[in-house]
Design a protein around this motif. Structure first.
Motif, short mmCIF file in Angstrom:
data_model
loop_
_atom_site.label_atom_id
_atom_site.label_comp_id
_atom_site.label_asym_id
_atom_site.label_seq_id
_atom_site.Cartn_x
_atom_site.Cartn_y
_atom_site.Cartn_z
N THR A 92 0.82 -1.21 0.00
CA THR A 92 0.00 0.00 0.00
C THR A 92 0.86 1.26 0.00
O THR A 92 0.47 2.28 -0.59
N LEU A 93 2.00 1.21 0.65
CA LEU A 93 2.90 2.38 0.67
C LEU A 93 3.33 2.77 -0.74
O LEU A 93 3.27 3.94 -1.12
N PHE A 94 3.75 1.79 -1.54
CA PHE A 94 4.22 2.08 -2.89
C PHE A 94 3.06 2.47 -3.82
O PHE A 94 3.22 3.34 -4.69
N ALA A 95 1.91 1.86 -3.62
CA ALA A 95 0.76 2.21 -4.47
C ALA A 95 0.32 3.65 -4.22
O ALA A 95 0.08 4.42 -5.17
N MET A 96 0.20 4.03 -2.96
CA MET A 96 -0.23 5.39 -2.63
C MET A 96 0.81 6.41 -3.09
O MET A 96 0.47 7.42 -3.74
N GLY A 97 2.07 6.18 -2.78
CA GLY A 97 3.11 7.14 -3.14
C GLY A 97 3.29 7.29 -4.64
O GLY A 97 3.50 8.40 -5.15
N GLY A 98 3.19 6.18 -5.37
CA GLY A 98 3.31 6.25 -6.82
C GLY A 98 2.19 7.05 -7.45
O GLY A 98 2.42 7.89 -8.34
N LEU A 106 0.79 15.37 -13.71
CA LEU A 106 -0.33 15.28 -14.63
C LEU A 106 -0.60 16.62 -15.33
O LEU A 106 -0.69 17.66 -14.67
N PRO A 107 -0.74 16.61 -16.66
CA PRO A 107 -1.13 17.85 -17.38
C PRO A 107 -2.53 18.27 -16.98
O PRO A 107 -3.35 17.46 -16.51
N THR A 108 -2.85 19.55 -17.18
CA THR A 108 -4.17 20.07 -16.83
C THR A 108 -5.13 19.94 -18.00
O THR A 108 -4.76 19.51 -19.09
N TYR A 109 -6.37 20.37 -17.77
CA TYR A 109 -7.40 20.30 -18.82
C TYR A 109 -7.01 21.12 -20.05
O TYR A 109 -7.26 20.70 -21.19
N LEU A 118 -9.90 12.52 -16.39
CA LEU A 118 -10.06 11.06 -16.37
C LEU A 118 -8.85 10.39 -15.73
O LEU A 118 -8.98 9.46 -14.91
N LEU A 119 -7.65 10.84 -16.10
CA LEU A 119 -6.43 10.29 -15.50
C LEU A 119 -6.35 10.64 -14.01
O LEU A 119 -5.90 9.84 -13.20
N LEU A 120 -6.79 11.85 -13.68
CA LEU A 120 -6.81 12.27 -12.28
C LEU A 120 -7.70 11.34 -11.46
O LEU A 120 -7.32 10.89 -10.36
N ILE A 121 -8.87 11.03 -11.98
CA ILE A 121 -9.80 10.14 -11.28
C ILE A 121 -9.20 8.74 -11.14
O ILE A 121 -9.33 8.09 -10.09
N LEU A 122 -8.53 8.25 -12.19
CA LEU A 122 -7.90 6.93 -12.13
C LEU A 122 -6.85 6.87 -11.01
O LEU A 122 -6.81 5.91 -10.23
N LEU A 123 -6.03 7.90 -10.92
CA LEU A 123 -5.00 7.93 -9.87
C LEU A 123 -5.64 8.06 -8.49
O LEU A 123 -5.14 7.50 -7.51
N ARG A 124 -6.74 8.78 -8.41
CA ARG A 124 -7.44 8.91 -7.14
C ARG A 124 -8.03 7.56 -6.71
O ARG A 124 -8.06 7.23 -5.50
#
Length: 451
Positions: A92-98, A106-109, A118-124
């Protein structure tokens, strides 16, 4: 056979440090997103949306991650009961930090269009899965190493990691708001705290590599009990009412707590077009100070619960939390910075007293063979029922009614539900946690249970 009585004092200190520091790092990542969602993402990631809708959608992305916490909890509970608590903590440490570091890149809109949100939501979502797995394994590693008369205090270690995470994220955002004020913060200043996560992951890895596995899990491994029936299936087969009631106890805390940890107060109080209109830096500083007092009262709750019991501490805490929740928005709406500080600090008294003892209470509720699943899944469900969409609900209530009165009613109602559910649970302070006492651990949970 390994038992908690044979664990050295030095090893206990190492475990307490590792679970506290590691949890603080992971929640730094998690709360950082929540704060930036209301300050930045509602503008740079959700460009086509206008006015209040952009804020509602931004806070919705905060809540979406909670829907994936149960998945993380199921996975962490399953593998925590089979492969160990320590193994899950490293994953979980590596997943959260990554995920957090990638958000900072991440680039903006304006650059990437609809792919950016969409990428932001995936990372969230990845953050949500990680958070769902992190907490249960951390608290069990701490509590199962503790002497029975100090479980509340040891369990408060990973608990204070949560306000420390809020303290760190708010402090770093305050510093970046000073280093890169105005438009610079919106353009690049917000990225730096996310990119710092990669260094924090390295610290977390170092401290967690130095601790031993939980002595209770080692007992289970020696007896081959980790190969028993699917832990999550057995949990719901035998303990569904307990899971629901215990989850609602945490929901009573989380609903109120996520007014700050979910970023709503930061956004509401600093919105230049809103009714308060305080400076962003002043609001961030107030939240940072409140995170410090939350940490102190969380630690105190763990300590005092070892003296007066988990249940009594909860009941006192929910009363104080309800009073502070009722006063929160009337005080914030004065637009007086001193009263904002007072409101947030008062809120932390109740939040701490309904949080510090949670690790010990949850660990003492479930049998050893399914404890990781019970603790992780119950916590994740409580997060969904409580904190998940609290900021979005608050934003929607204000948008619909034009005032914060409905939000105050919502928060006080959550406190009442938490109080009732804590009242229904029996005090189990000091119950044996080892595999030799599964029958005792599996019975007598509610005040109406037969002895």
């Amino acid at each position: 056979m390994t038992t908690t009585t044979s664990v050295s004092r030095r090893e206990r200190r190492k475990v307490l440090a590792a679970t506290t520091i590691g949890t603080a790092i992971e929640w730094y990542d998690y709360f950082l997103y929540a704060a930036v969602a209301g300050l930045v993402f509602n503008k740079v990631m959700f460009g086509p949306l206008e006015g209040g809708l952009a804020s509602i959608i931004a806070f919705l992305t905060v809540g979406i991650s909670f829907l994936f916490r149960p998945l993380g909890a199921f996975l962490a509970g399953h593998y925590g009961d089979r492969l160990g608590r320590r193994f899950v903590l490293m994953v979980t440490l590596f997943a959260m930090g990554g995920a957090t570091t990638l958000i900072g890149l991440l680039p903006t809109y304006d650059t990437l269009g609809y792919f950016a949100p969409l990428l932001l939501i995936l990372l969230r979502i990845i953050q949500g899965i990680s958070a769902g797995g992190e907490w249960g394994s951390a608290v069990l590693l701490a509590v199962e190493h503790a002497p029975k008369e100090k479980r509340g205090m040891f369990g408060a270690g990973p608990q204070i990691g949560v306000p420390i995470g809020l303290l760190l994220s708010s402090a770093v955002l305050s510093i970046m708001n000073w280093v890169a004020p105005g438009d610079a913060f919106m353009e690049w200043g917000w990225r730096v705290p996310f990119l710092l996560s990669i260094a924090l992951v390295a610290v977390g890895y170092f401290v967690r590599m130095g601790v031993d596995e939980s002595p209770v899990f080692e007992e289970m491994a020696e007896r081959k009990e980790v190969e028993a029936e699917n832990p999550a299936k057995l949990l719901f087969k035998r303990f569904t009412p307990l899971v629901i009631v215990a989850a609602l106890v945490f929901a009573g805390n989380g609903t109120v707590g996520y007014m700050t940890t979910g970023g709503y107060i930061q956004s509401y109080a600093s919105n230049p077009d809103g009714p308060v209109g305080l400076a962003r830096g002043d609001v961030l500083n107030a939240v940072t100070l409140s995170a410090f007092t939350w940490m102190l009262f969380t630690l105190f709750a763990g300590f005092i619960s070892d003296k007066i019991g988990r249940r009594t501490t909860y009941l006192i805490g929910f009363v104080l939390q309800a009073i502070a929740a009722a006063a929160l928005f009337p005080l914030v709406n004065t637009a007086n910075l001193g009263l904002l500080h007072f409101a947030l600090i008062a809120l932390t008294v109740g939040l701490g007293l309904t949080y510090g003892q949670q690790s010990a209470m949850y660990a003492e509720l479930f049998p050893a063979s399914i404890r990781a699943s019970g603790v992780s899944i119950t916590y994740a469900l409580g997060s969904v029922l409580g904190g998940a969409f609290a900021p979005m609900i608050a934003a929607a209530l204000v948008e619909a009614t034009g005032s914060t009165t409905a939000v105050s009613i919502y928060l006080v109602s959550a406190c009442v539900i938490g109080f009732i559910c804590a009242f229904l649970l029996k005090e189990r302070k000091g119950i044996p946690l080892s595999t030799d006492h599964e029958d005792e651990q599996a019975s007598n949970h509610f005040i109406f249970s037969k002895n």
